[in-house]
Design an enzyme around this catalytic site. Structure first.
Site, PDB file in Angstrom:
ATOM      1  N   CYS A 289       0.902  -1.220   0.011  1.00 48.35           N
ATOM      2  CA  CYS A 289      -0.046  -0.262   0.656  1.00 48.35           C
ATOM      3  C   CYS A 289       1.050   1.116   0.473  1.00 48.35           C
ATOM      4  O   CYS A 289       0.628   2.442  -0.880  1.00 48.35           O
ATOM      5  CB  CYS A 289      -0.967  -0.071   1.308  1.00 48.35           C
ATOM      6  SG  CYS A 289      -0.701  -1.213   2.624  1.00 48.35           S
ATOM      7  N   ARG A 318       7.094 -11.093   5.416  1.00 49.99           N
ATOM      8  CA  ARG A 318       6.554 -11.276   6.366  1.00 49.99           C
ATOM      9  C   ARG A 318       7.514 -12.443   7.316  1.00 49.99           C
ATOM     10  O   ARG A 318       7.715 -13.267   6.905  1.00 49.99           O
ATOM     11  CB  ARG A 318       5.591 -11.452   6.813  1.00 49.99           C
ATOM     12  CG  ARG A 318       4.370 -10.698   6.186  1.00 49.99           C
ATOM     13  CD  ARG A 318       4.250  -8.995   6.765  1.00 49.99           C
ATOM     14  NE  ARG A 318       2.861  -8.256   5.741  1.00 49.99           N
ATOM     15  CZ  ARG A 318       1.810  -8.506   5.452  1.00 49.99           C
ATOM     16  NH1 ARG A 318       1.415  -9.676   5.974  1.00 49.99           N
ATOM     17  NH2 ARG A 318       1.153  -8.368   4.241  1.00 49.99           N
ATOM     18  N   GLN A 336       0.039 -11.088  -2.928  1.00 46.09           N
ATOM     19  CA  GLN A 336      -0.916 -11.018  -2.929  1.00 46.09           C
ATOM     20  C   GLN A 336      -1.545 -10.341  -4.416  1.00 46.09           C
ATOM     21  O   GLN A 336      -1.168  -9.406  -4.861  1.00 46.09           O
ATOM     22  CB  GLN A 336      -1.285  -9.769  -1.909  1.00 46.09           C
ATOM     23  CG  GLN A 336      -0.813 -10.165  -0.833  1.00 46.09           C
ATOM     24  CD  GLN A 336      -0.769  -8.637   0.353  1.00 46.09           C
ATOM     25  OE1 GLN A 336       0.196  -8.085  -0.064  1.00 46.09           O
ATOM     26  NE2 GLN A 336      -1.244  -8.495   1.789  1.00 46.09           N
ATOM     27  N   ASP A 338      -3.168  -7.932  -4.349  1.00 48.96           N
ATOM     28  CA  ASP A 338      -3.749  -6.654  -3.805  1.00 48.96           C
ATOM     29  C   ASP A 338      -4.088  -5.555  -5.287  1.00 48.96           C
ATOM     30  O   ASP A 338      -3.993  -5.751  -6.199  1.00 48.96           O
ATOM     31  CB  ASP A 338      -2.141  -6.078  -3.262  1.00 48.96           C
ATOM     32  CG  ASP A 338      -2.510  -5.566  -2.311  1.00 48.96           C
ATOM     33  OD1 ASP A 338      -3.643  -5.443  -1.389  1.00 48.96           O
ATOM     34  OD2 ASP A 338      -1.183  -5.037  -1.135  1.00 48.96           O
ATOM     35  N   HIS A 340      -5.818  -0.930  -4.741  1.00 53.09           N
ATOM     36  CA  HIS A 340      -6.435  -0.176  -4.135  1.00 53.09           C
ATOM     37  C   HIS A 340      -6.613   1.299  -4.745  1.00 53.09           C
ATOM     38  O   HIS A 340      -6.414   1.384  -5.886  1.00 53.09           O
ATOM     39  CB  HIS A 340      -5.031   1.013  -3.177  1.00 53.09           C
ATOM     40  CG  HIS A 340      -4.178   0.002  -2.416  1.00 53.09           C
ATOM     41  ND1 HIS A 340      -2.839  -1.040  -2.379  1.00 53.09           N
ATOM     42  CD2 HIS A 340      -3.882  -0.100  -0.775  1.00 53.09           C
ATOM     43  CE1 HIS A 340      -2.564  -1.527  -1.873  1.00 53.09           C
ATOM     44  NE2 HIS A 340      -3.597  -1.053  -0.595  1.00 53.09           N
ATOM     45  N   LYS A 420     -12.657  -2.848   8.137  1.00 55.56           N
ATOM     46  CA  LYS A 420     -12.765  -4.006   7.563  1.00 55.56           C
ATOM     47  C   LYS A 420     -13.996  -4.712   7.408  1.00 55.56           C
ATOM     48  O   LYS A 420     -14.331  -5.282   8.564  1.00 55.56           O
ATOM     49  CB  LYS A 420     -10.685  -4.956   7.358  1.00 55.56           C
ATOM     50  CG  LYS A 420     -10.691  -6.105   7.947  1.00 55.56           C
ATOM     51  CD  LYS A 420      -9.422  -6.624   8.640  1.00 55.56           C
ATOM     52  CE  LYS A 420      -9.454  -7.163   9.697  1.00 55.56           C
ATOM     53  NZ  LYS A 420      -7.904  -8.260   8.739  1.00 55.56           N
ATOM     54  N   HIS A 466      -7.461  -0.798   0.701  1.00 56.39           N
ATOM     55  CA  HIS A 466      -7.390  -1.659   0.430  1.00 56.39           C
ATOM     56  C   HIS A 466      -7.651  -3.297  -0.078  1.00 56.39           C
ATOM     57  O   HIS A 466      -9.411  -3.513   1.059  1.00 56.39           O
ATOM     58  CB  HIS A 466      -6.470  -2.173   1.765  1.00 56.39           C
ATOM     59  CG  HIS A 466      -5.600  -0.557   2.122  1.00 56.39           C
ATOM     60  ND1 HIS A 466      -4.127  -0.745   2.556  1.00 56.39           N
ATOM     61  CD2 HIS A 466      -6.087   0.506   2.649  1.00 56.39           C
ATOM     62  CE1 HIS A 466      -4.161   0.650   3.026  1.00 56.39           C
ATOM     63  NE2 HIS A 466      -5.194   0.864   3.236  1.00 56.39           N
TER      64      HIS A 466
END
Length: 595
Positions: A289, A318, A336, A338, A340, A420, A466
């Site tokens: 992000c 991670r 991911q 992902d 945005h 979320k 997100h």
């Protein structure tokens, strides 16, 4: 309906998630009582409920237990349960609590109490065992009718490798023996479907200690599956106006300090890399992000540009503890799907509604129709004003209400920057997987200096949504392997059909068949070995390929293929062009690419 009575005065149905959690946590206390009776002097860490069952971390004072000891502990638990002990709650001061465990010699409980704020603490006692616990519990231990201890593992105290290693004992329990029998049967099926086993057998992915723990490497077939998934999602997202972006695998530490991620997640990330330039620090990317915010800032933006939707298959890193790594479902490097969305406050509701529809559509394509929706609200440790959190939480709930979707509220489980929606799937074994999510973030764009020119020519900070549909591709593929037991639908299978010749005389024709299939964009492999055809069919069947095409002299002369569908179903001899048309028709009927 089976119900359980608890010490807080509630009576809950067994199907309730909170009922299961309390029941399993109570079972951890019962196991601790059994351990204390069997191993005097044992010391206790923590004993929580987990997704299915419970565990307790214990220090056995140098004694070792093995799987063969679990039956003895189980028998002791059953013996104690028959005494019909009750769980008794007692309120004590922090000083009293420390004094009790100091006298008992349990330094782990003393450390836990030391971390608590001053005030009243609760003890729960069942039989001769007393534990530090918030509760509640089942009223009577004899509600625990069936128990099975399932595994032993090592676990560092508080997850710190510099601390003592404790013994973690896992178990599961039920209020009826028939439920345990059903569970054990399901676990046997789960072993057969284990993605680590099937992934190796089907040559989808591998791990290497020389590369590093928790860092999967995709073999050709697995890479094909990933490409199919990514292309599928690219098509879906492009139809909804998402723009593709790509960001680097590293970023400056200062970026994550500014975004707030370093303060919150720094200890769980790979630590900063120092470059030859003094004072310059980089990190393996833990989140996508902040990078997407920087892309937003790369050009002047107007209200006319919003909503602006970015999407990336972004790999992040991670530092998961080694004991928590598990195949593809818990790794240190993962990708991911992902995205945005930068929008105005007025656009939040429509974007959240559109995303939930997209999630439902995608999950349906994979055969998942049972979705649980959960709204995670503001955590205790958070950034931003309560008024802003009110707006964000209201927008998420309103978007689900508008779609007529029922949801559960998870109090305090949102991200530090915003609430979320979590999208949970149930697989064929009844397990729940949290996959997709959408989060409303009023904080990060402002922290990173993202702005747009509003209609009145003022500068405003956009809201950032997100969102991820599948979540981690690694975890999703691991889940799919187990859901389908490796027998993927034709559109997703890394190899859609295999061509096997009966004798060497048909090799040229087998090559011709494979070439035509490849030209038709059907994923194909050939088996031209000089082996008996039954042996080849048996080997190819173990690879769970949807179709095996056998070619002998008769098929060669007729321009046909003898088709065997997965599961041993003989479809007979089919003209090659007709088989290609059949696969295309199947794709049109079942493949999400055709929708």
């Amino acid at each position: 309906m089976l119900t359980i009575a608890f010490t807080d005065g509630t009576i809950r149905p067994w199907e309730d998630d909170e009922a299961k959690r309390i029941f399993w946590h109570s079972s951890a206390h019962l196991m601790a009582e059994a351990l204390e009776a069997l191993y005097p002097g044992v010391k206790f860490g923590v004993g929580p409920a987990v997704e299915t069952g419970f565990y307790y971390d214990v220090d056995l004072g140098g004694r070792q237990i093995s799987d063969s000891d679990l039956k003895t502990i189980e028998d002791k638990m059953k013996e104690l349960a028959k005494t019909k002990e009750t769980f008794e709650c007692r309120k004590v001061s922090k000083a009293e609590a420390l004094d009790y465990f100091k006298k008992k010699g349990d330094q782990y409980k003393c450390e836990l109490i030391g971390d608590l704020e001053d005030g009243t603490i609760t003890f729960y006692t069942n039989g001769g065992f007393t534990d530090l616990c918030r509760g509640p519990h089942v009223k009577h231990v004899d509600d625990i009718k069936a128990v099975k201890l399932t595994a032993i593992a090592g676990a560092y105290w508080k997850g710190d490798q510099s601390r003592n290693q404790l013994t973690r004992i896992y178990g599961v329990s039920f209020p009826k023996k028939s439920m345990l029998d059903e569970y054990l049967q399901m676990m046997e099926e789960a072993k057969k479907r284990d993605h680590r086993k099937l992934g190796k057998e089907m040559e989808l992915f591998t791990f290497s200690n020389r590369v590093g723990l928790g860092l999967p490497m995709w073999l050709p077939r697995g890479a094909v599956m990933r490409n199919v998934l990514e292309n599928f999602l690219r098509k879906k997202q492009a139809e909804l106006g998402y723009l593709p972006v790509v960001t680097p695998h590293i970023g400056s530490k200062e970026l994550y300090v500014t975004s707030g991620h370093y303060a919150k997640y720094g200890k769980d990330s790979f630590q900063p890399i120092h470059t030859p330039q003094e004072g310059e620090e980089y990190m393996l990317k833990p989140m996508n992000c902040p990078h997407h915010c920087e892309i937003f800032r790369s050009s002047p933006r107007s209200y006319k540009d919003l909503p602006l939707r970015f999407a990336e298959f972004g790999t992040v890193y991670r530092y998961e503890q080694s004991g928590e790594l598990h195949g593809l479902t818990r790794v240190r490097g993962f990708t991911q799907d992902d995205g945005h969305i930068f929008c105005t406050e007025d656009q939040i509701l429509a974007e959240c509604e559109a995303f939930t529809k997209l999630v439902k559509d995608v999950y349906q394509d994979f055969g998942f129709t049972e979705i649980a929706y959960k709204v995670a609200t503001r955590p205790e440790m958070r950034i931003g004003e309560d008024a802003v959190w009110d707006k964000a939480e209201h927008a998420l709930m309103q978007s689900l209400d508008a779609l007529g979707i029922k949801y559960e509220v998870l109090e305090g489980e949102g991200a530090f920057y915003g609430p979320k929606i979590e999208y949970h799937l149930k697989d064929c074994l009844g397990r729940s997987w949290q996959c997709g999510t959408i989060q409303v973030d009023f904080q990060m764009p402002g922290r990173l200096g993202a702005e747009y020119v509003a209609e009145d020519n003022s500068r405003k900070v956009p809201v950032m949504l997100h969102r991820a549909i599948l979540g981690s591709l690694e975890r999703w593929i691991g889940m799919l392997i187990e859901e389908y037991a490796g027998a993927f639908p034709t559109w997703l299978a890394p190899v859609q059909c295999a061509v096997a010749c009966i004798t060497d005389a048909q090799k040229d024709y087998a090559d011709e068949v494979a070439a035509k299939l490849h030209a038709a964009r059907i994923r194909v492999q050939s088996d031209l070995r000089s082996e008996k055809i039954n042996y080849k069919i048996r080997e190819l069947s173990l690879q769970k390929i949807p179709y095996i095409l056998v070619v002998g002299e008769k098929e060669k002369q007729a321009g046909c293929v003898a088709v065997r569908a997965r599961g041993g179903k003989d479809l007979g001899s089919i003209k090659l062009d007709d088989f290609i048309a059949m696969i295309k028709q199947e794709d049109e009927a079942r493949s999400p690419f055709a929708h």
